[in-house]
Design a protein around this motif. Structure first.
Motif, PDB file in Angstrom:
ATOM      1  N   HIS A 289       0.806  -1.223   0.000  1.00 22.88           N
ATOM      2  CA  HIS A 289       0.000   0.000   0.000  1.00 22.88           C
ATOM      3  C   HIS A 289       0.841   1.276   0.000  1.00 22.88           C
ATOM      4  O   HIS A 289       0.280   2.370   0.121  1.00 22.88           O
ATOM      5  N   LEU A 290       2.144   1.169  -0.125  1.00 27.37           N
ATOM      6  CA  LEU A 290       2.992   2.368  -0.107  1.00 27.37           C
ATOM      7  C   LEU A 290       2.611   3.318  -1.246  1.00 27.37           C
ATOM      8  O   LEU A 290       2.550   2.917  -2.407  1.00 27.37           O
ATOM      9  N   SER A 291       2.415   4.556  -0.898  1.00 25.07           N
ATOM     10  CA  SER A 291       1.962   5.531  -1.885  1.00 25.07           C
ATOM     11  C   SER A 291       3.080   5.913  -2.850  1.00 25.07           C
ATOM     12  O   SER A 291       4.192   6.234  -2.423  1.00 25.07           O
ATOM     13  N   PRO A 292       2.820   5.924  -4.136  1.00 25.18           N
ATOM     14  CA  PRO A 292       3.827   6.381  -5.107  1.00 25.18           C
ATOM     15  C   PRO A 292       4.169   7.857  -4.941  1.00 25.18           C
ATOM     16  O   PRO A 292       5.205   8.315  -5.408  1.00 25.18           O
ATOM     17  N   GLN A 293       3.307   8.625  -4.281  1.00 21.87           N
ATOM     18  CA  GLN A 293       3.542  10.058  -4.117  1.00 21.87           C
ATOM     19  C   GLN A 293       4.390  10.391  -2.888  1.00 21.87           C
ATOM     20  O   GLN A 293       4.738  11.547  -2.676  1.00 21.87           O
ATOM     21  N   GLN A 294       4.712   9.391  -2.059  1.00 14.09           N
ATOM     22  CA  GLN A 294       5.469   9.668  -0.838  1.00 14.09           C
ATOM     23  C   GLN A 294       6.628   8.678  -0.701  1.00 14.09           C
ATOM     24  O   GLN A 294       6.569   7.744   0.097  1.00 14.09           O
ATOM     25  N   PRO A 295       7.691   8.865  -1.478  1.00 13.47           N
ATOM     26  CA  PRO A 295       8.813   7.914  -1.456  1.00 13.47           C
ATOM     27  C   PRO A 295       9.505   7.796  -0.104  1.00 13.47           C
ATOM     28  O   PRO A 295      10.135   6.774   0.179  1.00 13.47           O
ATOM     29  N   GLU A 296       9.386   8.826   0.745  1.00 15.77           N
ATOM     30  CA  GLU A 296      10.046   8.744   2.054  1.00 15.77           C
ATOM     31  C   GLU A 296       9.439   7.658   2.936  1.00 15.77           C
ATOM     32  O   GLU A 296      10.058   7.212   3.913  1.00 15.77           O
ATOM     33  N   GLU A 329      -5.306  -8.170  -4.959  1.00 18.31           N
ATOM     34  CA  GLU A 329      -5.790  -6.925  -5.572  1.00 18.31           C
ATOM     35  C   GLU A 329      -5.633  -5.743  -4.622  1.00 18.31           C
ATOM     36  O   GLU A 329      -6.538  -4.910  -4.467  1.00 18.31           O
ATOM     37  N   ASP A 330      -4.481  -5.672  -3.962  1.00 22.19           N
ATOM     38  CA  ASP A 330      -4.215  -4.545  -3.061  1.00 22.19           C
ATOM     39  C   ASP A 330      -2.826  -3.967  -3.318  1.00 22.19           C
ATOM     40  O   ASP A 330      -2.135  -3.542  -2.402  1.00 22.19           O
ATOM     41  N   LEU A 331      -2.426  -3.952  -4.584  1.00 24.34           N
ATOM     42  CA  LEU A 331      -1.057  -3.585  -4.939  1.00 24.34           C
ATOM     43  C   LEU A 331      -1.013  -2.203  -5.577  1.00 24.34           C
ATOM     44  O   LEU A 331      -1.710  -1.935  -6.555  1.00 24.34           O
ATOM     45  N   GLN A 332      -0.179  -1.321  -5.005  1.00 23.16           N
ATOM     46  CA  GLN A 332       0.101  -0.043  -5.643  1.00 23.16           C
ATOM     47  C   GLN A 332       0.998  -0.293  -6.861  1.00 23.16           C
ATOM     48  O   GLN A 332       1.781  -1.247  -6.884  1.00 23.16           O
ATOM     49  N   PRO A 333       0.922   0.549  -7.888  1.00 28.46           N
ATOM     50  CA  PRO A 333       1.672   0.272  -9.125  1.00 28.46           C
ATOM     51  C   PRO A 333       3.181   0.380  -8.955  1.00 28.46           C
ATOM     52  O   PRO A 333       3.682   1.119  -8.110  1.00 28.46           O
ATOM     53  N   ASP A 334       3.891  -0.394  -9.778  1.00 33.55           N
ATOM     54  CA  ASP A 334       5.351  -0.305  -9.903  1.00 33.55           C
ATOM     55  C   ASP A 334       6.069  -0.505  -8.576  1.00 33.55           C
ATOM     56  O   ASP A 334       7.059   0.170  -8.274  1.00 33.55           O
ATOM     57  N   LEU A 335       5.601  -1.438  -7.772  1.00 32.33           N
ATOM     58  CA  LEU A 335       6.195  -1.629  -6.437  1.00 32.33           C
ATOM     59  C   LEU A 335       7.679  -1.944  -6.524  1.00 32.33           C
ATOM     60  O   LEU A 335       8.497  -1.313  -5.844  1.00 32.33           O
ATOM     61  N   SER A 336       8.050  -2.922  -7.336  1.00 34.56           N
ATOM     62  CA  SER A 336       9.459  -3.311  -7.418  1.00 34.56           C
ATOM     63  C   SER A 336      10.316  -2.181  -7.960  1.00 34.56           C
ATOM     64  O   SER A 336      11.418  -1.930  -7.467  1.00 34.56           O
ATOM     65  N   THR A 337       9.830  -1.484  -8.965  1.00 39.77           N
ATOM     66  CA  THR A 337      10.594  -0.384  -9.555  1.00 39.77           C
ATOM     67  C   THR A 337      10.847   0.711  -8.525  1.00 39.77           C
ATOM     68  O   THR A 337      11.976   1.213  -8.380  1.00 39.77           O
ATOM     69  N   ARG A 338       9.793   1.071  -7.786  1.00 37.73           N
ATOM     70  CA  ARG A 338       9.950   2.109  -6.776  1.00 37.73           C
ATOM     71  C   ARG A 338      10.819   1.648  -5.620  1.00 37.73           C
ATOM     72  O   ARG A 338      11.622   2.401  -5.071  1.00 37.73           O
ATOM     73  N   PRO A 380      11.846  11.553  -7.096  1.00 38.36           N
ATOM     74  CA  PRO A 380      10.639  12.138  -7.724  1.00 38.36           C
ATOM     75  C   PRO A 380       9.404  11.320  -7.371  1.00 38.36           C
ATOM     76  O   PRO A 380       9.425  10.094  -7.420  1.00 38.36           O
ATOM     77  N   ALA A 381       8.364  12.007  -6.953  1.00 35.11           N
ATOM     78  CA  ALA A 381       7.087  11.325  -6.662  1.00 35.11           C
ATOM     79  C   ALA A 381       6.345  11.060  -7.954  1.00 35.11           C
ATOM     80  O   ALA A 381       6.440  11.833  -8.920  1.00 35.11           O
ATOM     81  N   ALA A 382       5.644   9.962  -8.002  1.00 31.84           N
ATOM     82  CA  ALA A 382       4.848   9.638  -9.173  1.00 31.84           C
ATOM     83  C   ALA A 382       3.691  10.625  -9.296  1.00 31.84           C
ATOM     84  O   ALA A 382       3.118  11.030  -8.264  1.00 31.84           O
ATOM     85  N   PRO A 383       3.336  11.034 -10.486  1.00 36.42           N
ATOM     86  CA  PRO A 383       2.210  11.959 -10.627  1.00 36.42           C
ATOM     87  C   PRO A 383       0.907  11.295 -10.180  1.00 36.42           C
ATOM     88  O   PRO A 383       0.705  10.099 -10.363  1.00 36.42           O
ATOM     89  N   ARG A 384       0.068  12.087  -9.558  1.00 41.33           N
ATOM     90  CA  ARG A 384      -1.223  11.560  -9.104  1.00 41.33           C
ATOM     91  C   ARG A 384      -2.141  11.310 -10.292  1.00 41.33           C
ATOM     92  O   ARG A 384      -2.154  12.084 -11.241  1.00 41.33           O
ATOM     93  N   LYS A 385      -2.838  10.193 -10.219  1.00 40.09           N
ATOM     94  CA  LYS A 385      -3.770   9.882 -11.299  1.00 40.09           C
ATOM     95  C   LYS A 385      -5.000  10.771 -11.192  1.00 40.09           C
ATOM     96  O   LYS A 385      -5.500  11.027 -10.098  1.00 40.09           O
TER      97      LYS A 385
END
Length: 386
Positions: A289-296, A329-338, A380-385
């Motif tokens: 559930h880690l948010s792509p917009q908050q890498p910290e 079905e609880d996966l945030q996108p690009d988990l491994s990449t991030r 860089p944070a991922a852009p919000r959809k």
């Protein structure tokens, strides 16, 4: 006169067109002394088994067995030159394992194993099947291994398996033997078939106490997860972690942790297996559930996974969570990449310089953590959809 026949799983697998495995042989009309004279090396502890002097394949003297006590060890074996091939085959578990092939490659099939193989049926050879509780685990494992062929269990064999559970025969199994068979089933392409069969026969609760309530709600998810892990070719400890994590999906730590510890004590999972289950259950839901917009937010997860010392394990953890997330079905996108980007950013820090800059030793961990947090914030944070 000594006669040698090929028997066992390699013969069965060859008839199914599966890749070759180590072949097993049964020897009729010979004594242990004759085998030694021919150069065979004895290795059997409970009954006469020998290694071929050149191929090192196993050659067992034809034998019969008699039940003398509860459990899978409660047998007395009888092997001498008078024991026939047919007597030896009769003591085997399933008809498709009770075939033999002689030097002329003629198939010897006294119990209809070839027909059952062609009809994709697992059927016990004789009522003596019910005397050995390991056979319940073996049938479940065979269902997993042979799942691509669509094998089913004969109704009379299913009834006998359930009776073995009801009679408490499986209670005599020791943890090491249970885990050995479960591990082998876990390494197949369809481990879920094994767990589904054990649940159907009432045996799953024997090996995993208090699982029934969980199984009603999340057993389907757990089986989907472990098969998905197998399709992704995850290692066996990670498959266990996938199955257990999905089984505990939605449960609090107060629920899953005591049960996991109980199962670990009962089955005696290896340290690696247990650690992967604990790690995935504790940290997996948050990671997915880690948010792509908050890498910290990666910092606590990196610390919890001990990523500084074990970066490869962290990357495997991410792969496991992607596998689970696709099923749950609880996966945030690009988990491994991030996750890889977060780890790389922290690894790029000049740790020796940070250590030298600390005014006191007690300050070092604080400096390192602050620098890692800053490095993650700079990603860089991922852009919000929209």
């Amino acid at each position: 006169m000594m006669q040698i026949y090929e028997v066992g799983g390699a013969l069965r697998d060859e008839l199914l067109g599966l890749p070759g495995a180590d072949r097993d042989w049964v020897v009729v009309g010979a004594t242990p002394e004759e085998m030694k004279i021919r150069g065979f090396q004895p290795v059997g502890r409970d009954f006469p088994v020998f290694l071929h002097p050149v191929t090192h394949e196993e050659y067992a003297l034809a034998r019969t067995e008699r039940k003398t006590a509860p459990g899978y060890r409660g047998f007395v074996f009888h092997a001498d030159p008078t024991v026939t091939l047919e007597e030896d085959l009769k003591r085997r578990d399933l008809t498709l394992n009770a075939m033999a092939r002689g030097p002329n490659r003629r198939l010897i099939d006294p119990h209809g194993g070839l027909a059952d193989l062609e009809n994709r049926i697992l059927r016990h050879v004789s009522p003596a099947f019910g005397e050995d509780p390991v056979r319940l685990l073996r049938v479940a494992r065979f269902l997993a291994k042979l799942a691509p062929f669509g094998f089913t269990v004969a109704p009379e064999t299913t009834a006998l398996l359930r009776q073995m559970v009801d009679d408490g025969e499986v209670d005599a199994l020791v943890p090491e033997r249970i885990l050995q068979e479960l591990n082998r089933g876990m390494e197949t392409a369809n481990p879920a078939r094994m767990f589904a069969a054990l649940a159907e026969w009432g045996a799953l609760e024997k090996f995993f106490p208090a699982i029934d309530a969980l199984w009603i709600h999340t057993g389907g998810l757990a089986n989907d997860a472990v098969d998905h892990a197998a399709r992704r070719h995850l290692e066996q400890p990670l498959r266990w972690a996938a199955w257990v994590s999905a089984l505990f999906h939605g449960s609090s730590r107060q629920t899953w942790h005591p049960l996991l510890e109980t199962w670990a004590g009962n089955l005696r999972w290896s340290k690696e297996q247990h650690q992967w289950m604990e790690l995935s259950c504790a940290l997996g839901p948050g990671a997915r559930h880690l948010s792509p917009q908050q890498p910290e937010e990666w910092l606590p997860l990196l610390e919890g996974c001990d990523a500084w010392r074990r970066p490869q394990r962290f990357l495997r953890f991410l792969e496991l969570q992607e596998c689970l997330g696709e099923i749950l079905e609880d996966l945030q996108p690009d988990l491994s990449t991030r996750g890889k980007a977060a780890l790389t950013a922290c690894q790029a820090l000049d740790l020796p310089a940070l250590v030298r800059s600390a005014p006191t030793p007690a300050e070092i961990p604080l400096r390192l953590r602050a620098a890692r947090h800053a490095a993650l914030c700079a990603l860089p944070a991922a852009p919000r959809k929209p």
